[in-house]
Design an enzyme around this catalytic site. Structure first.
Site, short mmCIF file in Angstrom:
data_model
loop_
_atom_site.label_atom_id
_atom_site.label_comp_id
_atom_site.label_asym_id
_atom_site.label_seq_id
_atom_site.Cartn_x
_atom_site.Cartn_y
_atom_site.Cartn_z
N GLU A 1 0.80 -1.23 0.00
CA GLU A 1 0.00 0.00 0.00
C GLU A 1 0.83 1.29 0.00
O GLU A 1 0.73 2.10 0.94
CB GLU A 1 -0.95 0.00 1.20
N GLU B 1 -5.51 -8.68 0.24
CA GLU B 1 -6.16 -8.44 1.53
C GLU B 1 -7.63 -8.13 1.31
O GLU B 1 -7.99 -7.43 0.35
CB GLU B 1 -5.58 -7.24 2.28
C1 NOJ Z 1 -4.25 -2.85 5.08
C2 NOJ Z 1 -2.90 -3.01 5.71
O1 NOJ Z 1 -2.02 -3.58 4.78
C3 NOJ Z 1 -2.90 -3.81 6.99
O2 NOJ Z 1 -1.65 -3.65 7.59
C4 NOJ Z 1 -4.04 -3.36 7.86
O3 NOJ Z 1 -4.01 -3.97 9.11
C5 NOJ Z 1 -5.34 -3.64 7.15
N1 NOJ Z 1 -5.37 -2.89 5.92
C6 NOJ Z 1 -6.59 -3.28 7.94
O4 NOJ Z 1 -6.64 -1.92 8.11
#
Ligand code: NOJ
Length: 477
Positions: free
Chosen positions: A196, A381
Site C-alpha cells: 500500500e 487483503e
Molecule cells: C491494510 C494493511 O495492509 C494492513 O496492515 C491493515 O491492518 C489492514 N489494511 C486493515 O486496516
C-alpha cells in the site's frame, strides 16, 4: 487542487450523509461451483504483516508508539504499543496449525527489514535462518508463501536518515531485497515488494498520523514516486537473485505489489461531486496500476507536482496485480472545506467496527475494472474489523462470491487472502479493532488463538476448492 487535498479526499474522516441505498443484489444468475470457475492452483489463504503479529520489533513504528518522535506524544489509540503482539516470532508453528485448520493453501506474510538489517550494512543471519525455516515449514504442509518485503515499517537507521523522504532508501531497500531473495528464493516464488504505497504516503507524509508524522503534500507526492522507483528496483533484484522455481510450476519468480484500492462514488449526481470523485480515483487507485503499463510516473497536480518520469525496470515489473480491497467512500465536493471535498459513508449502510462501509459489490467492480490491466490478480487483503465476530461469516461469503462472479465473467483472479489470520496490532488504532479469523486472547500467557465463527465459513470455501481443513491438536492452540 493540491495533492494534500486529494489525499484527504481519499482518506479523510468519515462523515455521515444521506445517500440512496446500494442497488439490491437480486436477479444475479446463480454461479457454478467454485471449483469449476476458479483456476486450478487458486490460492486461498490469510494474510498478516511482521510488525502486526511478530512481537518484539524495533523499528520506526516502535519509536512512534513509545512517543520518541520529536513531538514526544504517544500516537496510538489507548496508548497501546505493539509490544509482544501475537508473539508469532515464537509461535510460528501454531500459526501454521491455524492455516491448516482453515484448509488454506497459501499464507501472505512479511519479513521484517529491521530484524534482518538492524544497523546499516549489518545482517542478522539468525533471523534470516528463522524466516527460511518458516518458509520450509509452510511448504512442507502444502502452504504456499507470498512474502511481502516491506509492510509499512522501516529500520530505525533508515528512518533516522529521512525514511522515504530520502532517495537513498531506494538503494537501501534494493540491497536488502537482494539478500532476502538469495536467502529465501529457494522456497519462495510469490513476492510482494511493497504494501500500500498510497496509504503510507497519505498517513505518514500528508496526514501525519503515522511515522514520520509529516503533513507535507508535496513531499507526500515525492514519497509515492520514490516508492514506485523502489518497487522497480526491488523487482529487478528479485528477478536477478531468486531464480529458483520452488514449486516447479515453470515460474521462478512472480513479483507484484499490494495496492489498496477503494471505490469512490460521487455522493450526488452533481458535476462537481463527479469531478472530485474522479480526481481522487485517478490519484489514489489508477496511478499505481498505470505505472506497470507505461513504465513512467505521471502526476500532474497544480502547484504540487508536474512529473512525467521514465523509470528503469518499471514497465512490466508486475507479474500480477495485488489488490487490498476493504470499502467504499462517497465523495462530495465541498469548497468551504480546505480539502474541497468530504468523504461520506451513506446513511444506513452496514459498517464495520471502524465505520467502514461493507460493500462486497465493490470487490466485484474492482476485479472487473483492474482485470482489464491484463495481469493476473490476487486479492492480497480483504477483511473486516468485527469484535464480536458475528458478521465476518457473511462478509467473507459475500466477498468471495463477488470474486467468483468476476472470475466467472472472465477475470483472471488467482487467489484470495483474508485479512487477517488472527487479530493483531492495527497501527494507529492499536489492538481494539479485531480483524482476525482467529481471536487472539492477549491476556493469556500463550496469546491463545480462538476460532471465530468465520473459521467455519472459510473451511466451507476451502472444501469447495477441494482443500482439506485439518483439526488442530491442543498443543498447537
Ligand atoms: C491494510 C494493511 O495492509 C494492513 O496492515 C491493515 O491492518 C489492514 N489494511 C486493515 O486496516
Amino acid at each position: 487542487m493540491s495533492l494534500l487535498h486529494a489525499a484527504k479526499i481519499a482518506l479523510g474522516s468519515l462523515v455521515k450523509a444521506p445517500h440512496p441505498p446500494a442497488p439490491p443484489r437480486s436477479g444475479l444468475a446463480p454461479l457454478p461451483p467454485t471449483r469449476q470457475v476458479l483456476p486450478s492452483g487458486f490460492l486461498l489463504g490469510a494474510a498478516t504483516a511482521s510488525h502486526q503479529v511478530e512481537g518484539g520489533n524495533d523499528n520506526d513504528w516502535s519509536e512512534w508508539e513509545k512517543g520518541s518522535y520529536p513531538d514526544g506524544k504517544p500516537h496510538i489509540k489507548h496508548r497501546d504499543v505493539s509490544g509482544a503482539a501475537c508473539d508469532s516470532w515464537n509461535r510460528f508453528s501454531s500459526d501454521v496449525a491455524l492455516l491448516r485448520e482453515l484448509g488454506a493453501n497459501a499464507y501472505r506474510l512479511s519479513v521484517e527489514w529491521s530484524r534482518l538489517e538492524p544497523e546499516e550494512g549489518s545482517w542478522n543471519e539468525a533471523a534470516a535462518d528463522r524466516y527460511l525455516e518458516w518458509m520450509r515449514m509452510l511448504r512442507a504442509q502444502g502452504i504456499q508463501p507470498m512474502v511481502t518485503l516491506s509492510h509499512f515499517t522501516l529500520p530505525r537507521w533508515v528512518a533516522a536518515q529521512g525514511g522515504w523522504a530520502n532517495e537513498k532508501t531506494v538503494e537501501w531497500i534494493a540491497a536488502y531485497t537482494r539478500r532476502v531473495a538469495r536467502k529465501l528464493g529457494s522456497e519462495v516464488d510469490l513476492w510482494c515488494t511493497l504494501n500500500e504505497p498510497n496509504v503510507l504516503m497519505a498517513f505518514g507524509y500528508m496526514k501525519g498520523e503515522w511515522p514520520p508524522g509529516l503533513k507535507d503534500g508535496k513531499l507526500g507526492l515525492q514519497v509515492l514516486a520514490r516508492q514506485i522507483r523502489a518497487h522497480a528496483r526491488m523487482a529487478r533484484e528479485l528477478r536477478e537473485h531468486d531464480t529458483v522455481d520452488a514449486d516447479g510450476d515453470g515460474h521462478a519468480t512472480r513479483v507484484g505489489i499490494a495496492h489498496h484500492v477503494r471505490i469512490f462514488q460521487p455522493a450526488t449526481r452533481s458535476p462537481m461531486d463527479r469531478v472530485m470523485a474522479g480526481f481522487t480515483d485517478r490519484l489514489f487507485n489508477q496511478l499505481l496500476v498505470d505505472v506497470n503499463r507505461t513504465g513512467r510516473i505521471q502526476m500532474s497536480v497544480p502547484g504540487m507536482a508536474d512529473m512525467d518520469e521514465a523509470v528503469p525496470d518499471l514497465k512490466g515489473s508486475y507479474d500480477y496485480l495485488g489488490l487490498n480491497y476493504y470499502s467504499r467512500d462517497m465523495v462530495r465536493a465541498d469548497f468551504s472545506s480546505p480539502t474541497l471535498s468530504r468523504q461520506y459513508v451513506a446513511e444506513g449502510r452496514p459498517v464495520n467496527d471502524l465505520g467502514w462501509d461493507i460493500y462486497p459489490e465493490g470487490l466485484y467492480q474492482a476485479l472487473k475494472r483492474y482485470g482489464r490491466a491484463g495481469l493476473p490478480i490476487y486479492i492480497t487483503e480483504n477483511g473486516m474489523a468485527d469484535g464480536k465476530g458475528e458478521r465476518r461469516p457473511g462478509f467473507l461469503r459475500e466477498h468471495f462470491e463477488a470474486l467468483v462472479r468476476a472470475a466467472h465473467e472472465g477475470v483472471d483472479v488467482r487467489g484470495y487472502f483474508h485479512w487477517s489470520l488472527m487479530d493483531n496490532f492495527e497501527w494507529a488504532e492499536g489492538y481494539e479493532p479485531r480483524f482476525g479469523l482467529f481471536r487472539v486472547d492477549y491476556g493469556s500467557p500463550d496469546r491463545r488463538r480462538v476460532p471465530t465463527p468465520a473459521v467455519a465459513t472459510f473451511q466451507e470455501l476451502a472444501r469447495g476448492l477441494g482443500l482439506s481443513p485439518q483439526a488442530r491438536t491442543d498443543d498447537a492452540a
